[in-house]
Design a protein around this motif. Sequence first.
Motif, PDB file in Angstrom:
ATOM      1  N   THR A   1       3.190  -1.703   1.959  1.00 56.18           N
ATOM      2  CA  THR A   1       2.716  -2.535   3.072  1.00 56.18           C
ATOM      3  C   THR A   1       1.234  -1.857   3.481  1.00 56.18           C
ATOM      4  O   THR A   1       0.231  -2.551   3.566  1.00 56.18           O
ATOM      5  N   GLU A   2       1.098  -0.534   3.786  1.00 62.87           N
ATOM      6  CA  GLU A   2       0.041  -0.022   4.200  1.00 62.87           C
ATOM      7  C   GLU A   2      -1.030  -0.169   3.336  1.00 62.87           C
ATOM      8  O   GLU A   2      -2.269  -0.438   3.556  1.00 62.87           O
TER       9      GLU A   2
ATOM     10  N   ARG B   1      -1.367  -2.350   0.562  1.00 61.25           N
ATOM     11  CA  ARG B   1      -1.712  -3.616   0.624  1.00 61.25           C
ATOM     12  C   ARG B   1      -2.744  -4.065   1.465  1.00 61.25           C
ATOM     13  O   ARG B   1      -3.690  -4.783   1.298  1.00 61.25           O
ATOM     14  N   ASN B   2      -2.520  -3.480   2.810  1.00 59.45           N
ATOM     15  CA  ASN B   2      -3.218  -3.859   4.059  1.00 59.45           C
ATOM     16  C   ASN B   2      -4.531  -3.206   3.629  1.00 59.45           C
ATOM     17  O   ASN B   2      -5.510  -3.743   4.282  1.00 59.45           O
ATOM     18  N   SER B   3      -4.474  -1.960   3.265  1.00 61.46           N
ATOM     19  CA  SER B   3      -5.878  -1.349   3.045  1.00 61.46           C
ATOM     20  C   SER B   3      -6.785  -2.051   2.271  1.00 61.46           C
ATOM     21  O   SER B   3      -7.776  -2.049   2.202  1.00 61.46           O
ATOM     22  N   TYR B   4      -6.046  -2.632   0.980  1.00 65.20           N
ATOM     23  CA  TYR B   4      -6.820  -3.403   0.006  1.00 65.20           C
ATOM     24  C   TYR B   4      -7.279  -4.648   0.616  1.00 65.20           C
ATOM     25  O   TYR B   4      -8.559  -5.119   0.293  1.00 65.20           O
ATOM     26  N   LEU B   5      -6.492  -5.155   1.311  1.00 61.68           N
ATOM     27  CA  LEU B   5      -6.700  -6.493   1.740  1.00 61.68           C
ATOM     28  C   LEU B   5      -7.795  -6.409   2.927  1.00 61.68           C
ATOM     29  O   LEU B   5      -8.745  -7.364   3.050  1.00 61.68           O
ATOM     30  N   PHE B   6      -7.859  -5.482   3.765  1.00 70.07           N
ATOM     31  CA  PHE B   6      -8.498  -5.359   5.020  1.00 70.07           C
ATOM     32  C   PHE B   6      -9.788  -4.356   4.890  1.00 70.07           C
ATOM     33  O   PHE B   6     -10.863  -4.213   5.779  1.00 70.07           O
ATOM     34  N   CYS B   7      -9.923  -3.497   3.940  1.00 68.71           N
ATOM     35  CA  CYS B   7     -10.768  -2.538   3.883  1.00 68.71           C
ATOM     36  C   CYS B   7     -11.710  -2.687   2.540  1.00 68.71           C
ATOM     37  O   CYS B   7     -12.768  -2.829   2.592  1.00 68.71           O
TER      38      CYS B   7
ATOM     39  N   LEU C   1      -2.253 -10.862  -3.201  1.00 71.14           N
ATOM     40  CA  LEU C   1      -2.030  -9.963  -2.179  1.00 71.14           C
ATOM     41  C   LEU C   1      -1.196 -10.753  -1.142  1.00 71.14           C
ATOM     42  O   LEU C   1      -0.222 -10.381  -0.602  1.00 71.14           O
TER      43      LEU C   1
END
Length: 188
Positions: free
Chosen positions: A69-70, A72-78, A137
Amino acid sequence: MDIKNYLLKKRSGKTVLRLFLATNFVYIMMLAVTIPKVASYADGLKILDMMPTGYDLVYVKQLFDALGTEGRNSYLFCQLPLDMIYPFLFGLNYCLLLAYFLRKLNKFQGLLMYCCWLPVFAAIADYAENIGILNLLLTYPHISKTAVITTNMFTLLKSASSTIYFILLMTVLIWWGLRILFYRTRFR
């Protein structure tokens, strides 16, 4: 205004240099910050942006599982937000850069002029790839094979057009350098 007149109007080396620096600042930020951050969650797997030869459904699932989750969130939001700025800068900068050197060589006409479109095409493919990755994602864990195939196609188009462009740019830069060298040695 047509594209040829626009490119001819943008003669300033300073404009090209400023855009080159801005483009490569964003690229370095991705290479040094956002991509390593996402990759730190990937258990040694490469992220999709860094796979110029492509990927398949099995690989995407394996990568997204490893990211957790972390990650994928890094991919999505960074990574993806910065990678939504980069293609615009890449397309514009490298289009103008090639036009600049073709003008220096007095070869800004015919087929060579149209080669200035290669980075724009790569940028469009990069945007399509980014939208595809975003979709993958957001739909995880229910990733469709069609979405992966489509996103992969844009990854391959981005990679191929970028590679062809950089080979052409290197050729033009060598040609320009040899021309300068020839004139300096000839007129001494």
